[in-house]
Scaffold this active site. Structure first.
Site, short mmCIF file in Angstrom:
data_model
loop_
_atom_site.label_atom_id
_atom_site.label_comp_id
_atom_site.label_asym_id
_atom_site.label_seq_id
_atom_site.Cartn_x
_atom_site.Cartn_y
_atom_site.Cartn_z
CG ASP A 1 9.20 1.89 -9.84
OD1 ASP A 1 8.86 3.06 -10.05
OD2 ASP A 1 8.51 1.09 -9.17
CG ASP B 1 6.50 5.52 -5.36
OD1 ASP B 1 5.88 6.00 -4.41
OD2 ASP B 1 7.25 6.21 -6.09
#
Length: 294
Positions: free
Chosen positions: A84, A86
């Site tokens: 991922d 963010d």
């Protein structure tokens, strides 16, 4: 055979290692001698017994800045990382920072928080938040990236070290290509998958183009990339922090919640709450001398 890796954000003492051994021994595990990966930073404890029981018992240890990763010893050094972006590979939520330029950060950040906790449907929450950014100048994307986006400590070292040992690296984000592309290049990812914001007349239209990168897309990407490289899922690592990362985290050979929201932490094989991303290298058995420093 299993391995428990103790990782300290401060100093890992002999007493803490001994406590872990005693806890495993007292709960019926056949425990071997400990091995320092890096003295007073990270140590391995090999054992035979129950993976579930060992995780539950070692989770009871209360030593502040201590992270514990318990996993099968085989296939420990992963050949694919799906990460991922963010609040994982970077320190911020890009959509929240864009909202700050539009003067509506509290409103959008509240939606982001609920989506990451799994209280809102990710796709619907994404459309709602992007809709609120309609009319924001396209130039703000680059401005925000330059001013707000910072790599998480250890991000480059993690990815570069894994690649040096033969792994493939994919950055997959429910955020936006305007951020994920440069971040992926800066960290050294082999591939980047993210959402495309529609631009009209030099402004954000308030729409996200299909296909949307959501939790299902993250899981599909993990499976497709593993298949493309001829890897069983046991040889994959997935890392993220939010509810939309849970499907890929639970499917991967090792699923890590990085400073995770509660739902993600509950689903993950282990949570890194104290150390930086280099903890994932110790978890794979790499001592510091084998790292490629980023």
């Amino acid at each position: 055979m299993f391995v428990a890796t103790l990782i300290a954000a401060g100093k890992l003492t002999d007493e803490v290692v001994r406590e872990a051994i005693d806890r495993l021994d007292a709960t019926g595990h056949d425990v071997g001698a400990p091995h320092w990966l890096d003295e007073h930073d990270a140590a391995d404890i090999m054992f035979q017994g129950s993976l579930v029981s060992a995780r539950a018992e070692l989770a009871k240890m209360d030593h502040g800045a201590l992270d514990v990763v318990v996993q099968p010893l085989g296939d420990r050094a992963k050949k694919l990382i799906i990460a991922d972006m963010d609040s994982t590979m970077i320190t911020v939520e890009c959509i929240d920072e864009l909202a700050d330029y539009a003067g509506i950060k509290p409103q959008i950040a509240a939606i982001t928080e609920r989506a990451m906790r799994g209280e809102l449907d990710f796709r619907a929450a994404l459309f709602e938040r992007v809709g609120l950014l309609a009319g924001l100048a396209e130039s703000v994307l680059a401005e925000c990236r330059m001013e707000r986006v910072k790599l998480t400590r250890g991000a480059r070292t993690l990815v570069q070290t894994m690649k040096a040992h033969g792994a493939h690296a994919v950055l997959i984000s429910g955020g936006f290509t305007a951020f994920a592309g440069p971040v992926g290049e800066a960290v050294g990812f082999d591939k980047v998958v993210a959402n495309h914001l529609e631009i009209a007349g030099g402004q954000l239209s308030g729409r996200v183009l299909e296909p949307v990168v959501d939790s299902a897309a993250k899981l599909d990407t993990l499976r497709a990339e593993a298949a493309a490289h001829g890897l069983p899922l046991a040889e994959t690592l997935a890392v993220g922090d939010g509810a939309n990362d849970i499907p890929m985290i639970t499917a991967a050979g090792l699923g890590i919640g990085y400073h995770p929201h509660p739902a993600c932490a509950e689903a993950a094989d282990a949570a890194i709450r104290h150390h930086d991303l280099t903890a994932l290298l110790w978890a794979q058995g790499y001592p510091r001398r084998s790292w490629v420093m980023g």
